[in-house]
Scaffold this motif. Structure first.
Motif, mmCIF file in Angstrom:
data_model
loop_
_atom_site.group_PDB
_atom_site.id
_atom_site.type_symbol
_atom_site.label_atom_id
_atom_site.label_comp_id
_atom_site.label_asym_id
_atom_site.label_seq_id
_atom_site.Cartn_x
_atom_site.Cartn_y
_atom_site.Cartn_z
ATOM 1 N N GLY A 274 0.790 -1.227 0.000
ATOM 2 C CA GLY A 274 0.000 0.000 0.000
ATOM 3 C C GLY A 274 0.820 1.273 0.000
ATOM 4 O O GLY A 274 0.284 2.359 -0.198
ATOM 5 N N VAL A 330 -10.980 -3.809 -5.424
ATOM 6 C CA VAL A 330 -10.879 -2.366 -5.636
ATOM 7 C C VAL A 330 -9.411 -1.938 -5.554
ATOM 8 O O VAL A 330 -8.945 -1.126 -6.337
ATOM 9 C CB VAL A 330 -11.728 -1.591 -4.616
ATOM 10 N N GLY A 331 -8.671 -2.529 -4.598
ATOM 11 C CA GLY A 331 -7.227 -2.292 -4.559
ATOM 12 C C GLY A 331 -6.743 -1.703 -3.258
ATOM 13 O O GLY A 331 -7.375 -0.787 -2.711
ATOM 14 N N SER A 333 -4.131 0.038 -2.801
ATOM 15 C CA SER A 333 -3.561 1.374 -2.966
ATOM 16 C C SER A 333 -4.640 2.447 -3.048
ATOM 17 O O SER A 333 -4.335 3.641 -3.083
ATOM 18 C CB SER A 333 -2.683 1.422 -4.227
ATOM 19 N N ASN A 334 -5.916 2.031 -3.103
ATOM 20 C CA ASN A 334 -7.034 2.965 -3.155
ATOM 21 C C ASN A 334 -7.411 3.347 -1.720
ATOM 22 O O ASN A 334 -7.785 2.492 -0.915
ATOM 23 C CB ASN A 334 -8.224 2.308 -3.871
ATOM 24 N N ALA A 335 -7.316 4.624 -1.382
ATOM 25 C CA ALA A 335 -7.538 5.074 -0.004
ATOM 26 C C ALA A 335 -8.951 4.764 0.480
ATOM 27 O O ALA A 335 -9.152 4.347 1.629
ATOM 28 C CB ALA A 335 -7.267 6.574 0.095
ATOM 29 N N THR A 336 -9.951 4.948 -0.389
ATOM 30 C CA THR A 336 -11.337 4.670 -0.001
ATOM 31 C C THR A 336 -11.525 3.192 0.300
ATOM 32 O O THR A 336 -12.152 2.813 1.299
ATOM 33 C CB THR A 336 -12.304 5.098 -1.119
ATOM 34 N N ALA A 337 -10.981 2.338 -0.572
ATOM 35 C CA ALA A 337 -11.090 0.886 -0.369
ATOM 36 C C ALA A 337 -10.379 0.467 0.915
ATOM 37 O O ALA A 337 -10.865 -0.401 1.645
ATOM 38 C CB ALA A 337 -10.494 0.145 -1.564
#
Length: 442
Positions: A274, A330-331, A333-337
């Protein structure tokens, strides 16, 4: 009313053991990258540390010994004296200057955790009233969750870039008398283990004042305990026991493959996959465990004795499945996920498998081998998790996070299905009533 207050008081006192057990797992995890930098450790070294720790094989070895001892010599006698072993283990970790010391400290602490879990969980169940057993187990799980929440909070505060980082750096200069930056960065994590040592000493003083479990005392008076040559032999030759073991190991082993890897490797994954700093990784874990602590009480403790347990289990475990679906697809590295994952898993861990396993594992077995059954299952589960830790870290290292995440989703889905199908009907019944229904009158 007085009995209920007494059971609550003893539950809170014994639950300090849960705080220490879970805290020891995440204390190492909160500074894993710092230890790696300090000692030049490889991913294989990290896998070995996890495998012999309180997260895996160390706890497995301790449980197979501690479960039998708790049935033979008493619940209180084991979980109280065991705290001395725990203090030795965390003390060695705190003072480690090479990998051998660190490994020994993790192993001793892990064995201590394994010894303490069957005795403490059995004691809490046996000293609870039928209508409050779920509540008391929930409170013990609150302590299990609060340990990591506090440890990650403290780890975040004393991390090199944390709010207290400069003060810890100055204290490290004074005590360590070195200018080596890597050593000073690690000093905060040494302080984390020092807090566990202090709490263990306080818990040892408090738990010595408790009385032994009445159910175990009754067995001793009947000389059932003395006649029992080896509780594991009796345990595995009874078909009622075997069915319960298969069910409980089924949900707990699969769930531990996920949660065990998370407990030790998740901050490391946040940092490597991340791209987060050690400070942010510990903050996320602190927030997640805070939610787990909240829902261990507001969710499980308040509801387990009052609502349909199959529905509660299904809801809580489904949140765990959803958490890994979001993070994987979603991933990371995606802050929301990432935040959605932390919230979903935090709530799940308070309502889901861990708390239900602790409750059902103490309900589905007769008192004469109740702790031994938990010791055997803990041995199987943590031993399996030890093997899985090597597999998981290599999958993550070579195939990447996406592949590892897909496996986590599948494991959680299997845990959900098994638990829904075979949820036992024990709510509101005394332990003796449950034993008579399952084993017949003696």
């Amino acid at each position: 009313m007085n009995k209920q207050k007494g059971s609550l008081k003893s539950t809170i006192t014994v639950s300090l053991t849960n705080y220490l057990d879970a805290g020891s797992i995440v204390a190492g995890a909160s500074g894993l990258t710092l230890w790696q930098n300090y000692l030049g450790l490889t991913e294989t070294h990290l896998g070995l540390l996890n495998a012999i720790s309180a997260n895996c094989f160390g706890a497995a070895l301790g449980a197979i010994i501690g479960g039998w001892m708790a049935d033979k010599y008493g619940r209180k006698a084991i979980y109280t004296r065991n705290l001395l072993i725990y203090m030795l283990g965390v003390g060695i970790i705190m003072l480690s200057v090479n990998f051998s010391m660190l490994l020994a400290g993790f192993l001793i602490t892990g064995i201590s955790v394994g010894i303490g879990v069957p005795a403490s969980w059995t004691y809490i169940s046996e000293t609870s009233e039928a209508g409050n057993r779920g509540r008391n187990i929930g409170i013990s799980q609150l302590a299990w969750s609060f340990g990591p929440a506090f440890i990650f909070l403290f780890g975040w505060l004393v991390s090199p870039t944390g709010p207290l980082g400069d003060a810890v750096h100055s204290l490290g200069l004074l005590i360590l008398r070195t200018n080596d930056q890597v050593s000073l960065d690690l000093f905060g994590n040494r302080l984390v283990f020092f807090t566990l040592f202090v709490v263990a000493f306080i818990a040892w003083l408090l738990q010595r004042r408790l009385s032994e479990s009445n159910e175990w005392v009754e067995l001793k008076m009947q000389k059932t305990v003395q006649k029992q040559k080896h509780s594991y032999t009796d345990l595995i030759t009874n078909v009622v026991n075997i069915r319960a073991i298969v069910f409980l190991v089924g949900i707990y082993l699969l769930w531990n493959f996920v949660a065990g890897a998370m407990g030790f490797f998740m901050p490391h994954i946040y940092e490597t996959a991340g791209g987060l700093s050690n400070e942010k990784a510990n903050f996320l874990e602190m927030f997640k465990w805070g939610l787990t602590a909240l829902f261990s009480y507001a969710g499980f403790a308040l509801l387990a004795d009052k609502v349909n347990q199959r529905v509660l289990y299904a809801f809580g475990t489904l949140l765990g499945v959803a958490a890994w679906v979001v993070l994987t697809f979603v991933g990371i590295s995606n802050a929301t996920a990432l935040w959605l994952f932390v919230i979903l898993w935090g709530v799940h861990a308070g309502l889901g498998v861990q708390a239900f396993y602790a409750l059902w594992a103490s309900e589905l077995f007769h008192a004469r081998y109740r702790a031994a059954a938990q010791g055997l299952m803990f041995f199987i589960v943590r031993g399996g998790a030890a093997i899985w830790s090597f597999v998981f870290i290599n999958i993550y290292d070579k195939a990447g996070f996406y592949t590892a995440g897909n496996i986590m989703v599948a494991l959680m889905a299997a845990t959900l299905i098994i638990g829904i199908i075979w949820t036992p009907k024990t709510r509101g019944k005394t332990l003796k009533q449950i034993s008579e229904e399952r084993y017949g009158s003696e």
